[in-house]
Scaffold this motif. Structure first.
Motif, mmCIF file in Angstrom:
data_model
loop_
_atom_site.group_PDB
_atom_site.id
_atom_site.type_symbol
_atom_site.label_atom_id
_atom_site.label_comp_id
_atom_site.label_asym_id
_atom_site.label_seq_id
_atom_site.Cartn_x
_atom_site.Cartn_y
_atom_site.Cartn_z
ATOM 1 N N ALA A 60 0.858 -1.207 0.000
ATOM 2 C CA ALA A 60 0.000 0.000 0.000
ATOM 3 C C ALA A 60 0.881 1.240 0.000
ATOM 4 N N TYR A 61 0.425 2.294 -0.723
ATOM 5 C CA TYR A 61 1.185 3.550 -0.816
ATOM 6 C C TYR A 61 0.446 4.635 -0.022
ATOM 7 N N ALA A 62 1.204 5.425 0.741
ATOM 8 C CA ALA A 62 0.576 6.538 1.500
ATOM 9 C C ALA A 62 0.080 7.605 0.523
ATOM 10 N N LYS A 63 -0.975 8.268 0.937
ATOM 11 C CA LYS A 63 -1.626 9.256 0.052
ATOM 12 C C LYS A 63 -0.698 10.427 -0.267
ATOM 13 N N ASP A 64 0.209 10.779 0.660
ATOM 14 C CA ASP A 64 1.116 11.914 0.407
ATOM 15 C C ASP A 64 2.296 11.535 -0.480
ATOM 16 N N GLY A 65 2.427 10.230 -0.851
ATOM 17 C CA GLY A 65 3.467 9.802 -1.787
ATOM 18 C C GLY A 65 4.860 9.729 -1.193
ATOM 19 N N LYS A 66 4.967 9.829 0.164
ATOM 20 C CA LYS A 66 6.314 9.846 0.760
ATOM 21 C C LYS A 66 6.823 8.437 1.073
ATOM 22 N N ARG A 67 5.877 7.511 1.383
ATOM 23 C CA ARG A 67 6.327 6.156 1.736
ATOM 24 C C ARG A 67 5.267 5.125 1.359
ATOM 25 N N PHE A 68 5.716 3.874 1.252
ATOM 26 C CA PHE A 68 4.770 2.775 1.037
ATOM 27 C C PHE A 68 5.152 1.622 1.955
ATOM 28 N N TYR A 101 -3.014 2.540 4.250
ATOM 29 C CA TYR A 101 -2.637 3.827 4.848
ATOM 30 C C TYR A 101 -3.875 4.704 5.045
ATOM 31 N N ASN A 102 -3.930 5.343 6.215
ATOM 32 C CA ASN A 102 -4.990 6.335 6.448
ATOM 33 C C ASN A 102 -4.769 7.509 5.486
ATOM 34 N N PRO A 103 -5.807 7.914 4.707
ATOM 35 C CA PRO A 103 -5.580 8.964 3.692
ATOM 36 C C PRO A 103 -5.321 10.351 4.289
ATOM 37 N N VAL A 104 -5.650 10.530 5.581
ATOM 38 C CA VAL A 104 -5.486 11.864 6.186
ATOM 39 C C VAL A 104 -4.284 11.896 7.127
ATOM 40 N N THR A 105 -4.251 10.959 8.079
ATOM 41 C CA THR A 105 -3.185 11.008 9.104
ATOM 42 C C THR A 105 -1.972 10.173 8.703
ATOM 43 N N HIS A 106 -2.103 9.375 7.612
ATOM 44 C CA HIS A 106 -1.039 8.497 7.141
ATOM 45 C C HIS A 106 -0.632 7.456 8.176
ATOM 46 N N GLN A 107 -1.601 7.122 9.041
ATOM 47 C CA GLN A 107 -1.442 6.009 9.984
ATOM 48 C C GLN A 107 -1.538 4.714 9.155
ATOM 49 N N LEU A 108 -0.726 3.717 9.493
ATOM 50 C CA LEU A 108 -0.730 2.472 8.719
ATOM 51 C C LEU A 108 -1.465 1.383 9.505
ATOM 52 N N ALA A 109 -2.436 0.768 8.816
ATOM 53 C CA ALA A 109 -3.109 -0.397 9.416
ATOM 54 C C ALA A 109 -2.533 -1.646 8.764
ATOM 55 N N CYS A 137 -8.897 -8.379 4.275
ATOM 56 C CA CYS A 137 -8.795 -7.091 3.565
ATOM 57 C C CYS A 137 -9.159 -5.952 4.502
ATOM 58 N N CYS A 138 -8.707 -4.747 4.174
ATOM 59 C CA CYS A 138 -9.032 -3.571 5.001
ATOM 60 C C CYS A 138 -9.057 -2.317 4.131
ATOM 61 N N SER A 139 -9.804 -1.297 4.637
ATOM 62 C CA SER A 139 -9.901 -0.031 3.865
ATOM 63 C C SER A 139 -10.312 1.101 4.799
ATOM 64 N N TRP A 140 -9.660 2.256 4.629
ATOM 65 C CA TRP A 140 -9.970 3.461 5.441
ATOM 66 C C TRP A 140 -11.038 4.309 4.737
ATOM 67 N N THR A 141 -11.861 5.000 5.554
ATOM 68 C CA THR A 141 -12.817 5.971 4.973
ATOM 69 C C THR A 141 -12.046 7.193 4.457
ATOM 70 N N ASN A 142 -12.740 7.998 3.620
ATOM 71 C CA ASN A 142 -12.087 9.193 3.016
ATOM 72 C C ASN A 142 -11.543 10.155 4.067
ATOM 73 N N ASP A 143 -12.303 10.314 5.183
ATOM 74 C CA ASP A 143 -11.873 11.290 6.192
ATOM 75 C C ASP A 143 -10.890 10.684 7.189
#
Length: 1184
Positions: A60-68, A101-109, A137-143
């Motif tokens: 999985a890739y973080a939304k900010d593009g800094k790490r995966f 990856y959490n799309p907002v806080t970039h917390q990794l599940a 499987c897992c998925s974060w909400t948009n917020d």
């Protein structure tokens, strides 16, 4: 929709997961125990990453593009940077199944078979939470607030950021339906968070965050291994055991296949913000596809229908911009629209819609018919009662019931088909073939009509509104226009991809191509402007243009073709073009051109369009003149040019048509005086003068007054020049004008003087008045400017102006509070009534302000004024003499009361007690009738009581106190008077003998308070008082016998006749400063002798009437000039004669007011005041 393979690669191991870098440039693939990093643009392997010891299951890739992050069967999670460097590793107790990856806080599940962990860069430790089942499987909400976990036992658990379970969703199949893939819809437009859940019960279902299911389960008929959304959430990708990836709508409607594979598809994802899809398979195949969504649409006139989100149809009204959405919930394959009909082809059926009403702007469609058949066709056309299916070379006409009515077979492939209208059920179709043939087909006719045949294949067709011309775009991008009847090629234009005739104008068409829009009118050259897309319709000034997926109505001004007509002076045709839509500027240009071409009808219409009333009035006036028989077109054109501002051309035409005056008027109205002068040349000087005057008027109006003045002077209009100069305060200019003018020009000079006066340049005003000899105005000028010296000098030379000078002077003095001078000036001007009025006011003011000495002086002056009037005016003589005596009396009263007022009001006394005692008695004796304004009896009695007590007149003091008891006493005297009233009781009840006054006629001692007033109780002879000490003077008044005049009496007294018993003269007369003084010489011996005057003093005792002393000539002759004092009153008053009976005291009389004083008192007062204390005659004045 179709999918085009962009690139493909093959790895040796199964591809369990893949992830895109958020910018879409890199693709991370989990292959075996390695990660493969690909360049998405061409599929080159950038770098394999080694770090795991066992199969990598997830990435999985973080939304900010800094790490995966990657998770593996070796129970570890590795965090990688975007530079492909591993920076962190942590482990679970079981193999890692999925990471997100959490799309907002970039917390990794990270989820394993038995638990899940939450890690963020700020935390050192990973917080882990147990799970009851294997997490797949897992998925974060948009917020980023909630994490959904899909489990092997068919449960979806929704957790918050801290890992606490908030919602639990159980699938019907339980452990028989393991949840294999879940994903939240990333769309920001949805009101709720929507979770797509794919399970191995072969179902796709949707849930809200609350756990509530949306809609029903969708049956898949395969085991889904992966589900993912497009970036904006409009489509879903799903792959699994059916060995292919399918495209679904966000509601779960299957749209088609993206790519068939040779093995199970374990993972598929969409490249961010694009239509590219990456697929990973069981056999290690990595495929990268581009999805191409074709445009499905239809257009008829101003209605455009197109496919949206693959399953919806949107009908757009291109003029009103209204849109309506029709939801089909199936893949829309074809759309056709015609008038009030809309046909939509779905995979298994065709739906026919109709409008609710005939209203041109109505947008409400309802289903009319359903044809439940599956059709394969290239093109679909709908008419009023039929649908036309095109299958390569074949055309089929079906009724709305699905019954085939007719069929046409063409020689070649059908490339273009269009309904060109017609009666309902008998519409005509325009068909273009690949072999270049163009046919017209009527739906009710089996036979096709060949319109023409050309050598190149047809791409686009359109027929003009009158069906006379045909426009064709061929495969070589050439637009060819034919005459349908003659089959003649009228013209052809290159670079065309589509063509459309204007529905409102026969001769206009437009075609697009090469990024340009081309508009062609008649046979004129093409007009080009930039435009992207295809032209699909042309209505009036609107061009309907399709660019990529959007249709827009472009407002195109028809300026170019209009100007092409204008150049050829084809005004009516140009007007028709303009009516389709041109800018206001173009309308103006058309109007002007038509006006200059004297095409008034067109010009009028055009000016009406731009609402130009000025030109409409001009046209109206020209038409009126034409009706009256005027036919000079040059004159009309001149007027037009003048209106347009082409003044020189207008002037030339005016001259040519013999109307020079009109040109001159035009130039002067426009203030173009230089041009007007040039136009005149060396014409009539009268005209030139008139021109200069007009120019000056204009200069004045536009605030150029200096120029205006100079022009007026040069035109001889002096008055106007003077007025402007005066109004602007230009004194220098006025001086120049005034000095240049002849003295005979009185009016302009008077105006100059008026302005000089207004501008405070009185010297120049005076000079101007002198120039024109206006002495009266000069006097008024001096008076207005208060130059009294000059005014007096002028009035002395010209006595007729005396009134004009002295009266304003007096008014000015009065206004400046110089009332006494004002009164004198009124008197001098002969305005007696004004003089009296001023004095009366002054007197009243003085009394009100308790200035009693001033009041006395003013009353004395008033009396003298009355005497003057009595002298001059015979009619008022009696009245004025009464007033004279009254005012004399008042003057004396106020003169006396001044001392008492000062005594009662001021802390220190200025008079001797005897003087105050005498004054109080004199005043009380005088106030027998009424008390004048301001004089207080209380003050008088109070002064008398105090002085009587002080001087020993106790009886009189007691009487005064008794009198005071009956009067209203001010509070400040109350105590003093009460005390005095008591203390006087202790004094003896008699008066001091020394104080008793003596009558010098009868030698009687008079009481201190006398009921008769200031006269002797015995002989009634009036007492004569000193005007300072108010002691009784040793004078007796005598009267002349009848027949003796004042002059004779004075002559007789002056004779100084020797007496029989001669005695030495003891009186010495002295004259100084105009005052008569008698002085007694002590050194002379007293010789007793008989005096004839003494004999006259006797009177009859006991008589109540006053018997005056009357002397004859003998007595007069015996009197000495030194013994007699004469009050020489002016006419009509008689002189008064007084004889001194005591030779031992010197008496002085003021020659102005005739008041008597003891000489010593008078000299002292004169020294103090430098004037008579009564009438204020200055000692240095001569007795006039």
């Amino acid at each position: 929709m179709r999918a085009a393979l962009t690139w493909r690669d093959k790895a040796e191991q199964c591809i369990y997961d893949l992830a895109f870098k958020p910018d879409g440039t890199q693709l991370i693939i989990a292959a075996g125990n390695r990660l493969l990093v690909y360049d998405t643009s061409d599929g080159t392997l950038i770098q394999p990453l080694k770090g795991h010891k066992d199969t990598v299951y997830c990435v999985a890739y973080a939304k900010d593009g800094k790490r995966f992050a990657s998770g593996s069967a070796d129970k570890s999670v590795i965090i990688w940077t975007s530079k492909l460097e591993g920076i962190l590793k942590y482990t679970h107790n079981d193999s890692i199944q999925c990471v997100s990856y959490n799309p907002v806080t970039h917390q990794l599940a990270s989820c394993s078979s038995s638990d899940f962990g939450l890690w963020s860069p700020e935390q050192k430790s990973v917080s882990k939470h147990k799970s009851s089942s294997k997490i797949t499987c897992c998925s974060w909400t948009n917020d980023g607030q909630y994490l959904a976990l899909g489990m092997f036992n068919g449960i979806v658990s929704i957790r918050n950021k801290n890992g606490e379970e908030k919602v639990k969703i159980e699938r019907p199949g339980g452990s028989l339906s393991p949840v294999w893939s879940i994903c939240w819809n990333p769309s920001r437009d949805e009101h709720n968070d929507i979770l797509a859940v794919a399970d191995w019960g072969q179902r796709l279902s949707f849930f809200q965050l609350s756990g509530k299911q949306i809609g029903k389960d969708r049956v898949l008929n395969f085991d889904p291994c992966c589900v993912s959304y497009f970036s904006k959430g409009e489509y879903i990708l799903m792959g699994g055991s059916d060995k292919q990836v399918s495209l679904y709508t966000k509601d779960g409607v299957r749209l088609g296949t993206v790519g068939d594979q040779n093995s199970w598809v374990w993972t598929c994802k969409v490249k961010p913000d694009s239509n590219y899809v990456a697929i990973g398979c069981q056999d290690g195949t990595i495929s990268f596809y581009q999805l191409i969504f074709s445009t499905v649409h239809g257009l008829y006139k101003d209605r455009y229908a197109y496919r949206d989100s693959m399953t919806d149809v949107i009908v757009q009204h291109l003029i009103t911009e209204q849109k309506v959405r029709i939801k089909c919930r199936e893949l829309v394959k074809k759309i056709a629209i015609y008038k009030n009909r809309l046909a939509i082809q779905l995979p298994e059926k065709i739906l026919i819609y109709e409008l609710y009403s005939d209203d041109s702007s109505d947008m409400h469609y309802r289903v009319k018919e359903k044809i439940a058949k599956k059709f394969e066709c290239n093109l679909l056309v709908v008419c009023s009662d039929h649908i036309i299916l095109c299958q390569e070379k074949r055309l089929q006409c079906l009724s709305f019931n699905g019954v085939k009515e007719r069929e046409w077979l063409m020689e070649s492939l059908i490339r273009y088909i269009k309904v060109i209208g017609g009666p309902s059920g008998r519409e005509g179709l325009l068909v273009g073939l690949k072999n270049g043939q163009i046919l017209k087909i009527f739906v009710d006719n089996l036979f096709a009509i060949v319109l023409l045949k050309q050598s190149t294949a047809v791409r686009c067709l359109d027929m003009s509104a009158s069906r006379n011309k045909l426009a064709v775009v061929d495969e070589n991008d050439t637009c060819l226009v034919y005459d349908i009847h003659t089959k003649e090629l009228l013209f052809q234009e290159p670079n065309a991809n589509s063509v459309a005739w204007n529905t409102q104008c026969e001769d206009m068409l437009c075609f697009s191509g090469g990024g340009y829009l081309n508009i062609k009118a008649s046979n004129f050259p093409v007009h080009q402007q930039k435009l992207q897309g295809f032209v699909v319709g042309y209505n009036g000034s609107k061009i309907f243009c399709l660019h990529v997926f959007s249709m827009s109505a472009v407002e195109v001004p028809q300026s170019a073709p209009m100007y092409q007509y204008l150049e050829r002076k084809m005004f009516k045709e140009a007007y028709q073009i303009a009516c389709l839509g041109v800018t206001d500027t173009d309308w103006k240009e058309l109007a002007m051109e038509a006006l200059e071409g004297l095409e008034f009808e067109t010009a009028k219409k055009a000016f009406t369009r731009v609402r130009d009333l000025r030109y409409l009035e001009l046209i109206s006036s020209i038409e009126e003149r034409k009706k009256r028989g005027e036919s000079n077109n040059e004159l009309f054109l001149a007027d037009v040019y003048a209106y347009q501002g082409k003044f020189h051309e207008a002037a030339k035409l005016y001259r040519k048509s013999g109307h020079e005056s009109l040109a001159l008027d035009m130039y002067t109205d426009l203030r173009m005086f230089d041009y007007a002068k040039d136009f005149l040349g060396s014409g009539d000087p009268k005209d030139t003068k008139m021109l200069i005057t007009k120019q000056a008027d204009w200069a004045k109006n536009i605030n150029e007054p200096k120029a205006a003045v100079e022009m007026y002077i040069s035109a001889g209009e002096h008055m106007k020049a003077i007025e402007i100069s005066g109004d602007h305060g230009w004194v220098d200019m006025l001086i120049d004008i005034a000095r240049k003018l002849d003295k005979a020009e009185r009016e302009p000079l008077s105006k100059c003087a008026y302005y000089f006066k207004r501008l405070d340049n009185h010297g120049y005003a005076a000079e101007t008045y002198m120039k024109i000899g206006d002495l009266k105005a000069l006097v008024h000028l001096h008076v207005e400017t208060q130059r009294w010296e000059e005014a007096f000098a002028l009035s002395e030379k010209h006595p007729e102006f005396k009134d004009d000078v002295y009266v304003p002077y007096a008014q000015w003095l009065a206004e400046n509070d110089r009332f006494e001078e004002a009164q004198k000036a009124f008197h001098k001007a002969g305005r007696q009534s004004e003089a009296v009025k001023v004095l009366e006011q002054l007197t009243h003011n003085a009394v009100v302000e308790s200035r009693f000495n001033d009041a006395a002086y003013y009353y004395w002056m008033l009396s003298m004024q009355c005497l003057d009037i009595a002298q001059e005016n015979e009619q008022q003589k009696t009245e004025m003499l009464q007033k004279f005596h009254h005012f004399q009396h008042l003057a004396e009263l106020y003169h006396v009361y001044h001392s008492i007022h000062r005594y009662t009001e001021e802390p220190f006394s200025f008079h001797l007690p005897e003087t105050l005692f005498n004054i109080s008695r004199f005043l009380l004796h005088s106030l027998t009738k009424e008390t004048p304004l301001g004089i207080s009896k209380v003050n008088t009695l109070f002064a008398l009581a105090k002085q009587s007590k002080a001087l020993g007149a106790y009886k009189l003091a007691r009487h005064a106190y008794d009198k005071l008891q009956g009067l209203q006493i001010p509070a400040r005297f109350q105590k003093s008077i009460e005390l005095g009233s008591l203390t006087i009781r202790s004094k003896p009840f008699h008066d001091s003998e020394e104080l008793v006054p003596l009558c010098y006629r009868c030698s009687t001692n008079n009481p201190l308070l006398n009921n008769l007033g200031n006269v002797c109780v015995n002989c009634r002879q009036p007492f004569v008082f000193s005007a300072s000490s108010y002691e009784v003077l040793h004078l007796v008044e005598f009267y002349l016998e009848e027949g003796i005049t004042d002059e004779e009496a004075v002559a007789l007294i002056d004779l100084e006749a020797p007496r029989l018993n001669k005695r030495e003269d003891k009186w010495q007369e002295m004259a100084s400063d105009g005052a008569q003084t008698l002085r007694f010489d002590d050194n002379t011996d007293i010789i007793e002798e008989e005096d004839p005057f003494t004999a006259k003093l006797s009177f009859e005792q006991g008589g109540s009437e006053f018997v005056p002393v009357i002397v004859n000539r003998a007595v007069l002759r015996s009197m000495s000039r030194r013994d007699v004092l004469i009050k020489r009153w002016p006419k009509p008053l008689q002189w008064q004669y007084f004889r001194s009976l005591l030779p031992d005291a010197s008496i002085t009389m003021c020659p102005t007011c005739f008041q008597m004083f003891h000489s010593e008192d008078y000299e002292l007062l004169v020294l103090q005041h430098n004037c008579c204390p009564y009438c204020r005659r200055r000692i240095d004045e001569s007795n006039q």
